[in-house]
Design an enzyme around this catalytic site. Structure first.
Site, PDB file in Angstrom:
ATOM      1  N   LYS A   1       0.583  -1.117   0.015  1.00 51.09           N
ATOM      2  CA  LYS A   1      -0.015   0.034  -0.121  1.00 51.09           C
ATOM      3  C   LYS A   1       0.938   1.252   0.119  1.00 51.09           C
ATOM      4  O   LYS A   1       1.534   1.652   1.094  1.00 51.09           O
ATOM      5  CB  LYS A   1      -0.959  -0.058   1.030  1.00 51.09           C
ATOM      6  CG  LYS A   1      -2.002   1.148   0.958  1.00 51.09           C
ATOM      7  CD  LYS A   1      -2.571   1.594   2.178  1.00 51.09           C
ATOM      8  CE  LYS A   1      -1.701   2.888   2.823  1.00 51.09           C
ATOM      9  NZ  LYS A   1      -1.611   3.966   1.838  1.00 51.09           N
TER      10      LYS A   1
ATOM     11  N   GLY B   1       7.412   5.626   7.325  1.00 49.92           N
ATOM     12  CA  GLY B   1       6.425   6.625   7.395  1.00 49.92           C
ATOM     13  C   GLY B   1       7.039   7.344   8.836  1.00 49.92           C
ATOM     14  O   GLY B   1       8.102   7.282   9.117  1.00 49.92           O
ATOM     15  N   SER B   2       6.027   8.001   9.153  1.00 50.42           N
ATOM     16  CA  SER B   2       6.603   9.146  10.149  1.00 50.42           C
ATOM     17  C   SER B   2       6.241   8.084  11.619  1.00 50.42           C
ATOM     18  O   SER B   2       5.793   7.048  11.660  1.00 50.42           O
ATOM     19  CB  SER B   2       5.277   9.941  10.567  1.00 50.42           C
ATOM     20  OG  SER B   2       3.958   9.293  10.693  1.00 50.42           O
TER      21      SER B   2
ATOM     22  N   GLY C   1       4.085   4.832  12.784  1.00 59.18           N
ATOM     23  CA  GLY C   1       5.028   3.896  13.030  1.00 59.18           C
ATOM     24  C   GLY C   1       4.560   2.841  14.433  1.00 59.18           C
ATOM     25  O   GLY C   1       4.520   1.761  14.557  1.00 59.18           O
TER      26      GLY C   1
ATOM     27  N   GLU D   1      10.928   1.800   9.517  1.00 61.26           N
ATOM     28  CA  GLU D   1      11.714   3.201   9.256  1.00 61.26           C
ATOM     29  C   GLU D   1      11.168   4.415   9.359  1.00 61.26           C
ATOM     30  O   GLU D   1      10.012   4.571   8.640  1.00 61.26           O
ATOM     31  CB  GLU D   1      12.461   2.886   7.827  1.00 61.26           C
ATOM     32  CG  GLU D   1      13.421   1.895   7.875  1.00 61.26           C
ATOM     33  CD  GLU D   1      14.602   1.934   8.786  1.00 61.26           C
ATOM     34  OE1 GLU D   1      14.934   3.226   9.326  1.00 61.26           O
ATOM     35  OE2 GLU D   1      15.307   1.052   9.038  1.00 61.26           O
TER      36      GLU D   1
ATOM     37  N   CYS E   1      14.071  11.754   5.376  1.00 67.48           N
ATOM     38  CA  CYS E   1      14.237  11.193   6.580  1.00 67.48           C
ATOM     39  C   CYS E   1      15.579  11.206   7.054  1.00 67.48           C
ATOM     40  O   CYS E   1      15.742  11.836   8.185  1.00 67.48           O
ATOM     41  CB  CYS E   1      13.792   9.780   6.464  1.00 67.48           C
ATOM     42  SG  CYS E   1      14.520   8.948   5.315  1.00 67.48           S
TER      43      CYS E   1
ATOM     44  N   GLN F   1       1.477  19.795   4.523  1.00 69.58           N
ATOM     45  CA  GLN F   1       3.280  19.612   4.752  1.00 69.58           C
ATOM     46  C   GLN F   1       3.596  21.248   4.719  1.00 69.58           C
ATOM     47  O   GLN F   1       4.309  21.451   5.769  1.00 69.58           O
ATOM     48  CB  GLN F   1       3.778  18.688   3.618  1.00 69.58           C
ATOM     49  CG  GLN F   1       5.299  18.926   4.030  1.00 69.58           C
ATOM     50  CD  GLN F   1       5.827  18.163   5.355  1.00 69.58           C
ATOM     51  OE1 GLN F   1       5.369  17.021   5.629  1.00 69.58           O
ATOM     52  NE2 GLN F   1       6.550  18.869   6.036  1.00 69.58           N
TER      53      GLN F   1
ATOM     54  N   GLU G   1      10.719  16.632  14.205  1.00 70.13           N
ATOM     55  CA  GLU G   1      11.165  16.544  12.730  1.00 70.13           C
ATOM     56  C   GLU G   1      10.035  17.692  12.091  1.00 70.13           C
ATOM     57  O   GLU G   1       8.861  17.256  12.207  1.00 70.13           O
ATOM     58  CB  GLU G   1      10.780  15.033  12.174  1.00 70.13           C
ATOM     59  CG  GLU G   1      11.141  15.062  10.583  1.00 70.13           C
ATOM     60  CD  GLU G   1      11.001  13.668  10.134  1.00 70.13           C
ATOM     61  OE1 GLU G   1       9.611  13.047  10.462  1.00 70.13           O
ATOM     62  OE2 GLU G   1      11.733  13.041   9.394  1.00 70.13           O
TER      63      GLU G   1
HETATM   64  P1  NAD Z   1       2.991   8.840   7.234  1.00 68.24           P
HETATM   65  O1  NAD Z   1       3.314   7.964   8.682  1.00 68.24           O
HETATM   66  O2  NAD Z   1       1.836   9.608   7.321  1.00 68.24           O
HETATM   67  O3  NAD Z   1       2.349   7.680   6.185  1.00 68.24           O
HETATM   68  C1  NAD Z   1       2.978   6.695   5.802  1.00 68.24           C
HETATM   69  C2  NAD Z   1       2.200   5.680   5.260  1.00 68.24           C
HETATM   70  O4  NAD Z   1       1.539   4.959   6.247  1.00 68.24           O
HETATM   71  C3  NAD Z   1       1.336   5.887   4.511  1.00 68.24           C
HETATM   72  O5  NAD Z   1       1.240   5.047   3.169  1.00 68.24           O
HETATM   73  C4  NAD Z   1      -0.197   6.202   4.909  1.00 68.24           C
HETATM   74  O6  NAD Z   1      -1.054   6.032   4.142  1.00 68.24           O
HETATM   75  C5  NAD Z   1       0.144   5.139   6.012  1.00 68.24           C
HETATM   76  N1  NAD Z   1      -0.845   4.866   7.142  1.00 68.24           N
HETATM   77  C6  NAD Z   1      -1.481   6.080   7.625  1.00 68.24           C
HETATM   78  N2  NAD Z   1      -2.152   5.996   8.731  1.00 68.24           N
HETATM   79  C7  NAD Z   1      -2.089   4.580   8.676  1.00 68.24           C
HETATM   80  C8  NAD Z   1      -2.735   3.558   9.556  1.00 68.24           C
HETATM   81  N3  NAD Z   1      -3.406   3.985  10.702  1.00 68.24           N
HETATM   82  N4  NAD Z   1      -2.464   2.150   9.456  1.00 68.24           N
HETATM   83  C9  NAD Z   1      -1.585   1.873   8.421  1.00 68.24           C
HETATM   84  N5  NAD Z   1      -1.075   2.722   7.406  1.00 68.24           N
HETATM   85  C10 NAD Z   1      -1.277   3.973   7.610  1.00 68.24           C
HETATM   86  O7  NAD Z   1       4.409   9.301   6.671  1.00 68.24           O
HETATM   87  P2  NAD Z   1       4.475  10.196   5.312  1.00 68.24           P
HETATM   88  O8  NAD Z   1       3.938  11.551   5.599  1.00 68.24           O
HETATM   89  O9  NAD Z   1       3.929   9.338   4.001  1.00 68.24           O
HETATM   90  O10 NAD Z   1       5.921  10.086   5.212  1.00 68.24           O
HETATM   91  C11 NAD Z   1       6.845  11.229   5.892  1.00 68.24           C
HETATM   92  C12 NAD Z   1       7.648  10.677   7.047  1.00 68.24           C
HETATM   93  O11 NAD Z   1       8.246   9.013   6.633  1.00 68.24           O
HETATM   94  C13 NAD Z   1       8.707  11.175   7.683  1.00 68.24           C
HETATM   95  O12 NAD Z   1       8.500  10.990   9.216  1.00 68.24           O
HETATM   96  C14 NAD Z   1      10.070  10.615   7.123  1.00 68.24           C
HETATM   97  O13 NAD Z   1      10.887  10.854   8.200  1.00 68.24           O
HETATM   98  C15 NAD Z   1       9.597   9.264   7.033  1.00 68.24           C
HETATM   99  N6  NAD Z   1      10.641   8.496   6.128  1.00 68.24           N
HETATM  100  C16 NAD Z   1      11.403   7.738   6.653  1.00 68.24           C
HETATM  101  C17 NAD Z   1      12.318   7.025   5.946  1.00 68.24           C
HETATM  102  C18 NAD Z   1      13.571   5.878   6.581  1.00 68.24           C
HETATM  103  O14 NAD Z   1      13.792   4.984   6.057  1.00 68.24           O
HETATM  104  N7  NAD Z   1      13.778   6.214   7.816  1.00 68.24           N
HETATM  105  C19 NAD Z   1      12.303   7.133   4.668  1.00 68.24           C
HETATM  106  C20 NAD Z   1      11.428   8.074   3.959  1.00 68.24           C
HETATM  107  C21 NAD Z   1      10.408   8.693   4.919  1.00 68.24           C
END
Ligand code: NAD
Length: 480
Positions: free
Chosen positions: A172, A225-226, A230, A249, A283, A330, A382
């Site tokens: 997804k 993701g965030s 996470g 991550e 990130c 954002q 962040e």
């Molecule tokens: P986000 O956490 O908002 O979303 C990430 C994913 O999670 C999306 O696909 C979203 O639809 C899904 N999601 C949201 N709510 C959910 C739920 N309740 N259950 C399951 N899935 C759900 O993050 P974002 O805004 O897309 O990305 C930015 C973040 O990602 C930043 O914090 C960044 O640091 C991080 N990031 C980390 C790395 C790494 O490898 N450490 C790499 C890239 C981005």
């Protein structure tokens, strides 16, 4: 406009509803319309992945090599076109879009090779006459949830090792950027995989998230993701009736230390690249610049001059060095933190203005805060935008302490010409990745990627270390 569909059980299927994918450089430009999966779609994808699992787990390494090589070869052959799609959809400058697509192709060809290199161990038993074998087996169905900021590379670095080691996949992608994941799925759908081995469900995490995270037939979850999402992912996956293997991550607040003896030009390039390129939406972005007294003023002046040369404009326009912020929410977050920084008493030294360009988009001038303390929110949280903070310190020891004084631990960098300080920093930085005299945002695809502390949870992604997550170990004893 044709709706790009989900890919489930080897078929393109229309989901419940669809959403428009908007170009952040030009809000009048719709990249495409993409289906949004329902809970039923997610369940169908998991069922298909489960049914396809046993046969794919028994497929030969050569069969997996062939599929992965085919996918990687097509991605690389189409890098310019796919890079354009990526930049149009996500907003990073075209060269970066093409670079990311190239990396995705290289990841697939790398894991094609890994599929045939998978090995185990055979040992003598501590008991007489018994053989002991340790083998690696696929996990089964792996669910993947990815963010918007690397819409091609992150799906690639999860899907490629999963398939290489014999797992089946339900992915997804972020709802903001379904286009790249759809293009990748289109390539994968023609690569010769049996139906059900790879499934794409686009749409919102809040709708299908729970199904992917708690379904009894999902064995493992790879999330990027965030931190906030996470934590929810981990709690759901571990709280499910059948507990899942989880890999997270997440965010960063990465330090770049600049010492008095640094090469100023290198330090400025590392800081500008790490903090502002790709609109700071990485990130690994180095948003905390920790600078010793002797070089502080020269560094701030030189970085400010460099910032004045950055060209903030349409991601697809020649000469653009910083594209738009990805979307309104954002942008609101970036502006909110710029206001917080001022309220906290930091000095907005340069930038931070909303910009107008020929086309209507989310343009923001990179911002540099000085007179920042490491306790301020702009130095601890962040922001995920083109906003950097400069923290003045007296010497290396203080710089190291400030660098490590964070809840995150993804990457850390230092600019110095001293072997002593570089070596000490490599040893003591509390981060998964350390860079010396290099921007902390650039990484290779054949080595592990990931962090510690609040940035990551579970085993590393990428390179040979990916085998830890995408396989489970079996120990077999035989009395011949
Ligand atoms: P986000 O956490 O908002 O979303 C990430 C994913 O999670 C999306 O696909 C979203 O639809 C899904 N999601 C949201 N709510 C959910 C739920 N309740 N259950 C399951 N899935 C759900 O993050 P974002 O805004 O897309 O990305 C930015 C973040 O990602 C930043 O914090 C960044 O640091 C991080 N990031 C980390 C790395 C790494 O490898 N450490 C790499 C890239 C981005």
């Amino acid at each position: 406009m044709t709706i790009h569909q989900n890919f489930i059980a080897g078929e393109w299927t229309s989901g419940g509803d669809a959403a428009k994918d908007i170009n952040p450089s030009d809000l009048a430009d719709t990249v495409g319309e993409y289906a949004r999966a329902s809970v039923k779609d997610a369940e169908a994808a998991i069922a298909a992945a489960k049914a396809a699992g046993p046969a794919w787990a028994r497929s030969t390494p050569q069969a997996r090599y062939d599929v992965l090589m085919k996918i990687g070869t097509e991605i690389l052959a189409r890098k310019d076109e796919l890079g354009r799609l990526l930049s149009r959809e996500e907003g990073k400058p075209l060269a970066d879009g093409i670079g990311e697509v190239t990396r995705a192709g290289q990841i697939f060809t790398f894991f094609a090779g890994e599929a045939v290199r998978l090995s185990g161990e055979k040992l003598a038993s501590t008991r007489p006459g018994i053989d002991v074998e340790i083998t690696r087996e696929p996990m089964g169905v792996v669910a993947m949830i990815t963010p918007w900021n690397f819409p091609m590379a992150i799906p690639a670095w999860k899907v490629a090792p999963a398939l290489a080691y014999g797992n089946t996949v339900v992915i997804k992608p972020a709802d903001l950027v379904p286009g790249c994941a759809w293009a990748l799925a289109d390539i994968i759908s023609r690569a010769g995989l049996p139906a059900g081995v790879f499934n794409l469900v686009m749409g919102r995490g809040s709708v299908v998230g729970d199904t992917l995270l708690t379904h009894r037939d999902v064995a493992a979850i790879s999330f990027t993701g965030s931190v906030a999402t996470g934590r929810k992912v981990a709690a759901a996956a571990v709280g499910a009736a059948v507990m899942k293997k989880v890999q997270l991550e997440m965010g960063g607040k990465n330090p770049l230390v600049v010492l008095d003896d640094a090469d100023l030009a290198i330090a400025v390039e590392c800081a500008a690249n790490g903090a502002f390129y790709q609109t700071g939406q990485r990130c690994t972005a180095s948003s905390r610049l920790i600078v010793t007294n002797g070089i502080h003023d020269r560094f701030v002046d030189a970085l400010t001059e460099k910032m004045k040369t950055l060209v903030v404009d349409d991601a697809l326009k020649a000469g653009t060095t910083v594209g738009p912020v990805v979307d309104q929410s954002q942008l609101d977050q970036d502006m909110k933190y710029i206001a917080i920084g001022k309220d906290e008493g930091a000095k907005l030294h340069w930038g931070g203005e909303r910009l107008n360009r020929d086309k209507q988009g989310f343009y923001l001038q990179p911002a540099l805060f000085t007179e920042v303390t490491n306790q301020m929110r702009i130095a601890r949280e962040e922001i995920f935008g083109p906003v950097a903070t400069v923290i003045r310190v007296k010497d290396y020891e203080e710089a190291k302490a400030v660098a490590n004084d964070t809840e995150f631990g993804l990457s850390a960098g230092i600019c110095t010409t001293s072997l002593k300080y570089a070596s000490d920093f490599k040893r003591n930085a509390e981060a998964g990745m350390v860079m010396v005299n290099l921007p902390i945002a650039g990484v290779d695809y054949h080595v592990p990627f990931g962090g510690r502390k609040g940035s990551s949870y579970g085993s590393r992604e990428q390179g040979r270390y990916a085998v830890e997550f995408y396989t489970t170990v079996k120990t077999a004893y035989t009395l011949p």
